[in-house]
Design a protein around this motif. Structure first.
Motif, mmCIF file in Angstrom:
data_model
loop_
_atom_site.group_PDB
_atom_site.id
_atom_site.type_symbol
_atom_site.label_atom_id
_atom_site.label_comp_id
_atom_site.label_asym_id
_atom_site.label_seq_id
_atom_site.Cartn_x
_atom_site.Cartn_y
_atom_site.Cartn_z
ATOM 1 N N SER A 140 0.858 -1.181 0.000
ATOM 2 C CA SER A 140 0.000 0.000 0.000
ATOM 3 C C SER A 140 0.897 1.234 0.000
ATOM 4 N N ALA A 141 0.292 2.385 -0.198
ATOM 5 C CA ALA A 141 1.048 3.633 -0.186
ATOM 6 C C ALA A 141 0.268 4.693 0.572
ATOM 7 N N SER A 142 1.005 5.597 1.218
ATOM 8 C CA SER A 142 0.412 6.734 1.914
ATOM 9 C C SER A 142 0.755 8.012 1.153
ATOM 10 N N PHE A 143 -0.139 9.011 1.253
ATOM 11 C CA PHE A 143 0.004 10.201 0.423
ATOM 12 C C PHE A 143 -0.153 11.483 1.234
ATOM 13 N N LEU A 166 2.001 14.109 4.556
ATOM 14 C CA LEU A 166 2.361 12.684 4.481
ATOM 15 C C LEU A 166 2.597 12.121 5.878
ATOM 16 N N TYR A 167 3.280 12.872 6.710
ATOM 17 C CA TYR A 167 3.546 12.422 8.080
ATOM 18 C C TYR A 167 2.239 12.171 8.828
ATOM 19 N N ARG A 168 1.291 13.062 8.623
ATOM 20 C CA ARG A 168 -0.034 12.876 9.244
ATOM 21 C C ARG A 168 -0.678 11.591 8.728
ATOM 22 N N GLN A 176 -3.268 5.905 3.783
ATOM 23 C CA GLN A 176 -4.043 7.104 4.094
ATOM 24 C C GLN A 176 -3.691 8.258 3.150
ATOM 25 N N ILE A 177 -4.610 9.193 3.010
ATOM 26 C CA ILE A 177 -4.442 10.350 2.126
ATOM 27 C C ILE A 177 -4.740 11.609 2.926
ATOM 28 N N THR A 178 -3.803 12.567 2.926
ATOM 29 C CA THR A 178 -3.990 13.803 3.668
ATOM 30 C C THR A 178 -3.601 14.988 2.791
#
Length: 455
Positions: A140-143, A166-168, A176-178
């Protein structure tokens, strides 16, 4: 000609392009990303039409290198690069800026909803299996996204805002996407402020241990106490443990905080009557540290607390992060006489299986069920089922969060023998804890004398 072939052809014709290209994936590198963003910002400076930059980080990439080798890791990075380049919208640009981090520029994405939509599309594209020849791997990837000019007007400022977002995302879990906002920035600044203050408080020995009684529901007599962290900063005021303990875990200094608190709790409990136990919470980070049992035993041996009087509480969520290491830690604790309780029971993902797999001594029924037990039949049925199951497994049970006599009576009628909550006392400091113990001993002495006289 494929995009990768086009890139290699460009490099062969223009050696200067090497300085702007990631040699593994053929994507642009940080320098090229900087040029792209500066050029776009310059073009829109007079009439600052928004555009978006983003950073994608591959979740759990390091274990891929550890398990399958760096060649497999490189192959996955090349596949990630190919997927991102293939699904870029018109005018978009993607670069590899760190080992497993990719950044992109989206000139036609102007606001938060558009950025989130692109993030969901990238997330879906990157979640498909990766072909490593003899095996497939899923990741998976976080953004994190930042929108110009609201999140900054210069390259460094925009990239920092995207990195903050990204840290959030990483804090919230995988995939997750922030999108950066001032609220998020303020939250991060507040977190850093609390972190620095907490580090100073640990060194200055300003984090306190309070104790909440765990009682026999039949007569209210104290069986033991749960140690709970309390901290009041001179400038920040009272900080909830629900805030500062996860922060210490997240930022990597939970060990020093726990060591301080366990030493204080053990030193206090050592002077209690021998029949009273001390309950202490282990963090998720400690449950996956193979050295935890050794460290805990070293502390209580140094203090002089009998390990048989110590109960360590762990959550099911913490166990799930690495069940094998967690089981090893639990078994090592048991081997020296320390008991282990499963906290917040019923809120995890596989409670029944874990009760069978781990040799727990006690289960704590989560307060969310106890608070509803007199008004919601389903909560009553759940508590009844937990008690029946634990009786069959020879497990003791403690009900948490008891606040009314009606809740206590219902629990007694269902066969629950132990509990804690505001009905029986809030967490208090060491001196007030000794007063509670003395008051109980005095009451017990009076009752015993009365019993002998009446006979």
């Amino acid at each position: 000609m494929t995009p990768e072939e086009e890139t290699m052809d460009e490099l062969s014709q223009n050696p200067k392009a090497v300085a702007y290209t990631d040699p593994l994936t053929g994507l642009g590198n940080r320098r090229r990303l900087m040029d792209k963003i500066r050029k776009l910002a310059s073009e829109r400076a007079d009439d600052p039409a928004p555009f978006t930059i983003g950073i994608a980080n591959i979740d759990g990439f390091k274990p891929i290198n550890d398990l399958f080798g760096h060649a497999a890791g490189d192959e996955i990075l090349c596949q990630v690069a190919h997927r991102l380049r293939a699904c870029l919208p018109d005018g978009g640009f993607v670069a590899r800026i760190e080992s497993d981090e990719f950044a992109f520029v989206l000139p036609l994405v102007f606001e938060k909803k558009g950025a989130e939509k692109m993030g969901r599309m990238f997330k879906d594209v990157l979640s498909a299996p990766y072909d490593l020849g003899d095996r497939n791997v899923r990741l998976s990837a976080s953004f994190g996204f930042a929108v110009y000019p609201f999140a900054g007007e210069q390259f460094a400022e925009l990239l920092k805002s995207a990195d903050t977002a990204l840290y959030r995302s990483k804090r919230r879990g995988r995939g997750q996407i922030t999108v950066y906002s001032e609220e998020i920035a303020e939250e991060m600044r507040r977190g850093t402020q609390i972190e620095q203050a907490l580090r100073r408080a640990i060194i200055a020995d300003e984090v306190a241990c309070h104790f909440q009684p765990i009682v026999n529901l039949a007569d209210g007599s104290i069986q033991g106490f749960e140690a709970l962290a309390r901290w009041t900063d001179r400038e920040l005021g009272v900080i909830s443990p629900g805030l500062f303990i996860p922060l210490a875990e997240e930022r990597g200094f939970i060990d020093s905080l726990t060591e301080t608190l366990l030493m204080k709790a053990a030193e206090t409990a050592k002077h209690w009557p021998a029949g009273l136990f001390l309950s202490f919470n282990l963090s998720s980070a400690q449950l996956i540290d193979p050295a935890t049992a050794f460290n805990v035993l070293a502390i209580i041996n140094r203090i002089g607390l009998d390990p048989r009087r110590l109960e360590l509480e762990i959550t099911e969520t913490a166990m799930m992060s690495d069940p094998e290491v967690a089981a090893k830690v639990v078994n090592e604790l048991h081997s020296v006489g320390i008991k282990v309780s499963l906290d917040d029971f019923g809120t995890g993902q596989s409670s029944l299986g874990r009760l069978r797999d781990f040799a727990f001594n006690k289960v704590k029924i989560d307060r969310s069920f106890v608070s509803e037990i007199t008004i919601d039949k389903s909560a009553e049925h759940i508590v009844r089922a937990i008690l029946t199951m634990c009786e069959g497994l020879n497990l003791k049970v403690v009900a948490e969060g008891i606040e009314t006599e009606e809740q206590a009576e219902k629990l007694r009628s269902l066969g629950c023998k132990s509990g804690q909550g505001w009905l029986y006392g809030k967490a208090v400091d060491a001196a007030a804890t000794f007063n509670l113990i003395e008051a109980q001993e005095l009451a017990g002495s009076r009752n015993a004398r009365g019993f002998l006289v009446n006979r």
